[in-house]
Design an enzyme around this catalytic site. Structure first.
Site, PDB file in Angstrom:
ATOM      1  N   ILE A  66       0.918  -1.145   0.000  1.00 57.34           N
ATOM      2  CA  ILE A  66       0.000   0.000   0.000  1.00 57.34           C
ATOM      3  C   ILE A  66       0.953   1.189   0.000  1.00 57.34           C
ATOM      4  O   ILE A  66       1.535   1.535   1.023  1.00 57.34           O
ATOM      5  CB  ILE A  66      -0.927   0.014   1.226  1.00 57.34           C
ATOM      6  CG1 ILE A  66      -1.839  -1.213   1.205  1.00 57.34           C
ATOM      7  CG2 ILE A  66      -1.735   1.321   1.246  1.00 57.34           C
ATOM      8  CD1 ILE A  66      -2.719  -1.365   2.437  1.00 57.34           C
ATOM      9  N   PRO A  67       1.176   1.791  -1.172  1.00 59.60           N
ATOM     10  CA  PRO A  67       2.293   2.729  -1.360  1.00 59.60           C
ATOM     11  C   PRO A  67       2.074   4.118  -0.754  1.00 59.60           C
ATOM     12  O   PRO A  67       1.960   5.119  -1.466  1.00 59.60           O
ATOM     13  CB  PRO A  67       2.428   2.788  -2.879  1.00 59.60           C
ATOM     14  CG  PRO A  67       1.031   2.578  -3.375  1.00 59.60           C
ATOM     15  CD  PRO A  67       0.419   1.597  -2.414  1.00 59.60           C
ATOM     16  N   CYS A  68       2.058   4.192   0.563  1.00 57.43           N
ATOM     17  CA  CYS A  68       1.837   5.461   1.250  1.00 57.43           C
ATOM     18  C   CYS A  68       2.958   6.463   0.982  1.00 57.43           C
ATOM     19  O   CYS A  68       2.762   7.672   1.128  1.00 57.43           O
ATOM     20  CB  CYS A  68       1.646   5.235   2.743  1.00 57.43           C
ATOM     21  SG  CYS A  68       2.921   4.234   3.517  1.00 57.43           S
ATOM     22  N   HIS A  69       4.119   5.986   0.547  1.00 56.20           N
ATOM     23  CA  HIS A  69       5.227   6.900   0.233  1.00 56.20           C
ATOM     24  C   HIS A  69       4.917   7.757  -0.991  1.00 56.20           C
ATOM     25  O   HIS A  69       5.562   8.775  -1.208  1.00 56.20           O
ATOM     26  CB  HIS A  69       6.534   6.115   0.022  1.00 56.20           C
ATOM     27  CG  HIS A  69       6.520   5.195  -1.161  1.00 56.20           C
ATOM     28  ND1 HIS A  69       5.854   3.981  -1.144  1.00 56.20           N
ATOM     29  CD2 HIS A  69       7.068   5.304  -2.394  1.00 56.20           C
ATOM     30  CE1 HIS A  69       6.002   3.393  -2.313  1.00 56.20           C
ATOM     31  NE2 HIS A  69       6.732   4.172  -3.100  1.00 56.20           N
ATOM     32  N   ARG A  70       3.915   7.375  -1.764  1.00 56.84           N
ATOM     33  CA  ARG A  70       3.556   8.119  -2.981  1.00 56.84           C
ATOM     34  C   ARG A  70       2.551   9.243  -2.714  1.00 56.84           C
ATOM     35  O   ARG A  70       2.112   9.910  -3.642  1.00 56.84           O
ATOM     36  CB  ARG A  70       2.993   7.158  -4.031  1.00 56.84           C
ATOM     37  CG  ARG A  70       4.028   6.142  -4.496  1.00 56.84           C
ATOM     38  CD  ARG A  70       3.475   5.174  -5.516  1.00 56.84           C
ATOM     39  NE  ARG A  70       4.508   4.198  -5.852  1.00 56.84           N
ATOM     40  CZ  ARG A  70       4.263   2.944  -6.193  1.00 56.84           C
ATOM     41  NH1 ARG A  70       3.014   2.511  -6.271  1.00 56.84           N
ATOM     42  NH2 ARG A  70       5.259   2.122  -6.474  1.00 56.84           N
TER      43      ARG A  70
END
Length: 189
Positions: A142-146
């Site tokens: 779940i790419p929260c860094h994006r």
């Protein structure tokens, strides 16, 4: 009889070119992902402090594939984690909607907390979206860094290394965050 065939939950610590990372899974899917640390022991401690993480290290085929994909990502390859099964039992509907919207972002694609909230059907809840992403149990998948703050600012990041780790992950995906370099000085002729 092969007893490992009946093992459906477990965890693994893997060494990548950016440090040690860890994952834990249930019979339904991934339940934890730890971003890079400097030591195997630190990752192991972080994983096992969650009561839902199994001590087993037997890996089903999808976990073997996930480990290879994480190592490829850490080495700078464009990897799509959208098909990885994720077990989010106990997560409320708001966070599920935010996580689902975030999973639709592809490698190198970013959005803001406000835009993600809107996409997830919760316009106006940028701050709550940030809090939901701060509680994300499986960053990278779940790419929260994006997800960036308003104005393209880096925003917070709850993983080890904080916003520096977030910026490094984005850079690995070809995303530059922050002020643009000064314009090139023109020649005087």
């Amino acid at each position: 009889m092969d007893t490992t065939a009946s093992i459906t939950a477990g965890h693994a610590v893997l060494e990548t070119v950016i440090g040690f990372m860890g994952i834990a899974w249930s019979e339904k899917g991934l339940i934890r992902l730890c971003l890079p640390e400097h030591s195997r022991e630190a990752v192991e401690r972080r994983l096992l402090r969650h009561g839902s993480v199994s001590a087993s290290t037997a890996q089903p085929p999808w976990v073997v594939e996930l480990i290879a994909a994480i190592k490829a990502y850490a080495a700078g390859e464009d990897v799509d984690f959208s098909a990885v099964p994720v077990d989010l039992d106990g997560v409320d509907d708001f966070r599920l909607a935010i996580y689902d919207a975030a999973r639709k972002l592809s490698f190198g694609e970013t959005t803001t907390y406000g835009e993600l909230a809107k996409t997830a059907g919760h316009a106006g809840l940028a701050r709550e979206t940030g809090a939901a992403l701060g509680a994300n149990p499986v960053p990278l998948v779940i790419p929260c860094h994006r997800i960036l703050a308003a104005g393209g600012k880096i925003g917070g990041f709850s993983a080890p290394g904080g916003s520096i780790t977030k910026e490094k992950m984005l850079a690995m995906e070809g995303v530059r965050v922050g002020p643009l370099p000064p314009a090139q000085v023109s020649f005087g002729f």
